[in-house]
Scaffold this motif. Structure first.
Motif, PDB file in Angstrom:
ATOM      1  N   TYR A  58      33.166  26.217  43.012  1.00  0.00           N
ATOM      2  CA  TYR A  58      32.801  27.001  41.817  1.00  0.00           C
ATOM      3  C   TYR A  58      33.094  26.206  40.551  1.00  0.00           C
ATOM      4  O   TYR A  58      32.286  26.171  39.618  1.00  0.00           O
ATOM      5  CB  TYR A  58      33.591  28.320  41.835  1.00  0.00           C
ATOM      6  CG  TYR A  58      33.643  29.009  40.481  1.00  0.00           C
ATOM      7  CD1 TYR A  58      32.550  29.726  40.012  1.00  0.00           C
ATOM      8  CD2 TYR A  58      34.790  28.935  39.691  1.00  0.00           C
ATOM      9  CE1 TYR A  58      32.594  30.355  38.776  1.00  0.00           C
ATOM     10  CE2 TYR A  58      34.842  29.558  38.465  1.00  0.00           C
ATOM     11  CZ  TYR A  58      33.738  30.275  38.000  1.00  0.00           C
ATOM     12  OH  TYR A  58      33.791  30.877  36.781  1.00  0.00           O
ATOM     13  N   ALA A 110      27.314  28.801  39.611  1.00  0.00           N
ATOM     14  CA  ALA A 110      28.766  28.964  39.687  1.00  0.00           C
ATOM     15  C   ALA A 110      29.130  30.421  39.921  1.00  0.00           C
ATOM     16  O   ALA A 110      29.963  30.745  40.786  1.00  0.00           O
ATOM     17  CB  ALA A 110      29.416  28.442  38.404  1.00  0.00           C
ATOM     18  N   ARG A 122      30.446  33.341  43.733  1.00  0.00           N
ATOM     19  CA  ARG A 122      31.447  34.409  43.891  1.00  0.00           C
ATOM     20  C   ARG A 122      30.938  35.516  44.803  1.00  0.00           C
ATOM     21  O   ARG A 122      31.718  36.325  45.304  1.00  0.00           O
ATOM     22  CB  ARG A 122      31.791  34.995  42.527  1.00  0.00           C
ATOM     23  CG  ARG A 122      32.523  34.021  41.610  1.00  0.00           C
ATOM     24  CD  ARG A 122      32.892  34.705  40.313  1.00  0.00           C
ATOM     25  NE  ARG A 122      33.702  33.839  39.470  1.00  0.00           N
ATOM     26  CZ  ARG A 122      34.163  34.191  38.275  1.00  0.00           C
ATOM     27  NH1 ARG A 122      33.891  35.381  37.787  1.00  0.00           N
ATOM     28  NH2 ARG A 122      34.901  33.350  37.559  1.00  0.00           N
TER      29      ARG A 122
END
Length: 733
Positions: free
Chosen positions: A403, A429, A433
């Motif tokens: 990330y 990025a 998640r």
């Protein structure tokens, strides 16, 4: 060489009581014993001891050369084998791995030729080990497999057999191929257990722990490390125990518990310092420094520890561990905000980037370089290295900070005003998640893309078929027209050709007869020139031999007698006499060296490769100038005929002599190669060179060309002012 002699004299005649270490006392005893015996066994005993204590490589070379002199005197192949083997170990001790490999390979060839299979096994084991240290894993496995094959039928070599099996498995581990390393290590562990070889079993258990650490199987990792430590304590093997404690410390560090790792790493370093093994000391310093780098407030201590590792690793030439040390130093200075110091060590790391053999090592290098370039506002370069890291992640490198890499990429693109790319990587990025949603979205996109591409393919196929039919129709019509025209032209040409055929046949017969006569004349001319050249060369060699004999037996002995007579004069009567005596002695040595170079080489005792290697090794060179010699590996140099070998040796002598006298170069290189019966010699220098369009051939160059003609060789000479000189000779054997 004078420094080496002085060192030997100091070691031989320094009183025992003035040495602090017991090792040096034992070395002096062995040197005195060798001086009394003056045989191969005495010199070899000194070499074995120097190899054991891993000190004084220059002294080891001196005693290896003493074995060489005995080998020449006694014409002993076994002595030559000892000389090659110990010379290789000396070069390895100095950190000159290419030189060490050259000498070891010569020893292996001689051992195989003389059927000394026990020595061949030991040499293969040494070469494989050092290739692992040099990170050349394919070469390591080649020699280890060769040694394993020989040792399988030699029960007395069981210990070396297990060692080679272990090193073979280690090569896969060092290269990052953990699955292959696991398979081979499990096999050798069982073999070590069956043969009750505890030392090797400890090594195998330690290696299994390292393998499972890389495979993220922590239960198996700790289990094998504990078994190895238990055996180490029972055997009192603190050297291996140091490595194991270092491995355990690394495991704790990977668990994000660096403070718990410090006691294990410090214990490993304590054992390493106690044993005094430079290789182990350097590795332990690197491991401890890496752990301290990850602890807030310990980074200054980390830098100090890593700096202690540098001279130790440079001394043993462990470039793989040097890369790790520079990597951790770069990260430590960057985290402290000292980017200038970080760049210093990054540049050192850049200089060794060629030693990074595995994807894991390259990833660590990029991980250190990209953030530092970003901190120095070199955004374009940082972007390049971030993309390289992402490519490695896509190919299987696991890292939980992926990330951050995309986030840093977004920052870099924004800094260069590429907002589209910045936004793209920022989305990536944040998408990481929620990998589940990302995969689902990617699946929808993939389905749509497949359907779209299928339709496009179908349309493309229909279009191509229609165009193909149109093209075939056009080609058919075109062929009919062209065929008709060609047929008419052929009929006309056939008549003309028939008329001219008879005239042409008559001309061909006359030309053939003339060509045959000319060919006979040329062959006779070449044969005459070759016979005259051979006669000239034979006369030249005869005169060289006569001059060498006169210089050695008459001039050298006369100079020696003159020197001895002058020494009888009192130093008080002539205070400046010592300097003149030194000049006279140096003159006598130069005359003796010249006589040896003029004397024809004795190819009945050595091959062309051995003679050239010995010539280059003992070449007398000016200050600030050195010479290198390389040859093809794994070649039977006995296949080179003596006549060709003799002339090639003289050609190299002439070429090297020209380079030393006239080129003004810093380095002269000689390369000998044999491939598919093609023998080639390349002599190059980096000297001042000359203009080939203006300079005529001197006596030396004419002699080279004449010698080449007598053996049917081709000579290529290239040079230019300021670009050095390159001489290449090719001959079929």
């Amino acid at each position: 060489m004078n420094n080496i002699r002085i060192l030997c004299i100091l070691l031989l005649f320094l009183p025992h009581g003035s040495l602090e270490a017991q090792n040096d006392g034992e070395l002096i005893r062995l040197c005195f014993e060798a001086a009394k015996r003056k045989n191969v066994e005495g010199y070899s005993a000194v070499c074995r001891y120097l190899y054991t204590i891993e000190e004084y490589p220059e002294v080891l070379l001196v005693y290896a050369d003493s074995i060489r002199q005995l080998a020449i005197r006694d014409k002993s192949l076994n002595a030559f084998l000892e000389y090659y083997s110990w010379s290789g170990e000396a070069y390895f001790m100095k950190g000159d791995f290419p030189g060490g490999f050259d000498w070891k390979r010569k020893a292996l060839v001689l051992a195989e030729r003389t059927k000394q299979m026990g020595d061949a096994v030991a040499i293969c084991s040494d070469i494989g080990y050092y290739y692992n240290v040099a990170t050349r894993y394919d070469s390591a496995r080649y020699y280890l497999k060769k040694g394993i094959y020989i040792a399988e039928n030699m029960p007395e070599r069981s210990n070396q057999y297990l060692t080679m099996l272990t090193n073979y498995a280690s090569s896969f581990l060092f290269e990052g191929k953990t699955d292959s390393a696991l398979v081979h290590t499990l096999k050798v562990k069982e073999q070590s257990f069956l043969e009750k070889d505890t030392a090797m079993l400890i090594e195998n258990l330690n290696q299994l722990g390292a393998i499972y650490r890389r495979k993220k199987n922590l239960d198996a990792c700790i289990r094998y490390f504990e078994q190895a430590l238990s055996l180490c304590e029972a055997q009192g093997n603190f050297g291996i125990a140091a490595y194991i404690y270092g491995n355990i410390a690394t495991v704790y560090s990977e668990w994000k518990r660096p403070k718990d790792a410090i006691p294990f790493s410090e214990k490993a370093l304590k054992y390493a310092l106690k044993l005094g093994t430079p290789q182990m000391i350097g590795i332990c310093y690197v491991n401890l420094g890496a752990i301290l780098c990850n602890i807030e407030g310990k980074r200054e201590e980390s830098i100090a520890t890593l700096r202690k590792a540098l001279p130790v690793l440079q001394k043993v030439n462990n470039e793989r561990r040097l890369c790790e040390a520079y990597n951790h130093l770069t990260n430590a200075f960057r985290k402290l905000g000292q980017t200038d110091s970080a760049m210093v060590y990054l540049r050192k790391l850049d200089g060794l980037v060629g030693e990074l053999k595995t994807d894991v090592e390259r990833f660590r290098y990029y991980e250190a370089k990209a953030p530092l370039l970003q901190a120095n506002r070199r955004f374009m370069e940082a972007i390049s290295y971030y993309h390289k890291m992402i490519d490695l992640i896509d190919h299987g490198i696991y890292d939980t900070k992926d990330y951050d890499y995309f986030l840093n990429l977004s920052v870099c693109y924004h800094a260069i005003h590429d907002d589209a790319s910045a936004y793209k990587h920022l989305q990536k990025a944040y998408a990481l998640r929620d990998s589940a949603n990302n995969r689902k979205y990617a699946e929808h996109l993939s389905d749509f893309s497949v359907k779209y591409q299928t339709k496009e393919k179908e349309l493309e196929i229909v279009t191509l078929k229609r165009e193909q039919l149109e093209q075939e129709t056009y080609m058919l019509r075109h062929r009919i027209i062209v065929g008709s025209v060609i047929s008419l032209l052929v009929i006309l040409l056939l008549g003309l050709l028939y008329a001219r055929q008879r005239q042409r046949a008559r001309i061909v017969l006359l030309a053939s007869a003339a060509s045959e006569k000319e060919h006979q004349f040329v062959e006779l001319q070449k044969e005459t020139e070759l016979r005259l050249t051979r006669k000239y060369i034979d006369g030249l060699e005869s005169e060289r031999g006569r001059m060498a004999t006169e210089l050695h037996d008459d001039v050298c002995n006369s100079l020696l007698a003159l020197e001895m007579n002058i020494r009888t004069i009192s130093a008080e009567e002539s205070p400046g006499l010592g300097e003149q005596l030194d000049l006279l002695s140096n003159t006598r040595e130069r005359v003796r060296t010249l006589s040896h170079e003029l004397m024809p080489p004795a190819f009945q005792y050595a091959t062309l490769d051995e003679m050239l290697a010995d010539y280059v090794l003992h070449l007398s060179l000016p200050e600030n100038m050195y010479a290198e010699y390389h040859s093809t590996e794994g070649v039977d140099w006995n296949s080179v005929p003596k006549l060709i070998g003799f002339e090639c040796y003289r050609i190299v002598q002439e070429a090297v002599s020209n380079a030393v006298k006239y080129a003004g170069s810093a380095c002269v290189r000689v390369n000998l190669a044999l491939e598919n019966n093609n023998l080639s010699i390349l002599v190059t220098d980096d000297g001042k060179g000359f203009d080939m369009s203006k300079k005529t051939k001197g006596i030396g160059l004419r002699t080279i060309w004449q010698r080449a003609e007598t053996i049917g060789a081709k000579v290529e000479l290239t040079s230019a002012p300021g670009e050095g000189t390159r001489l290449k000779v090719n001959v079929l054997i």
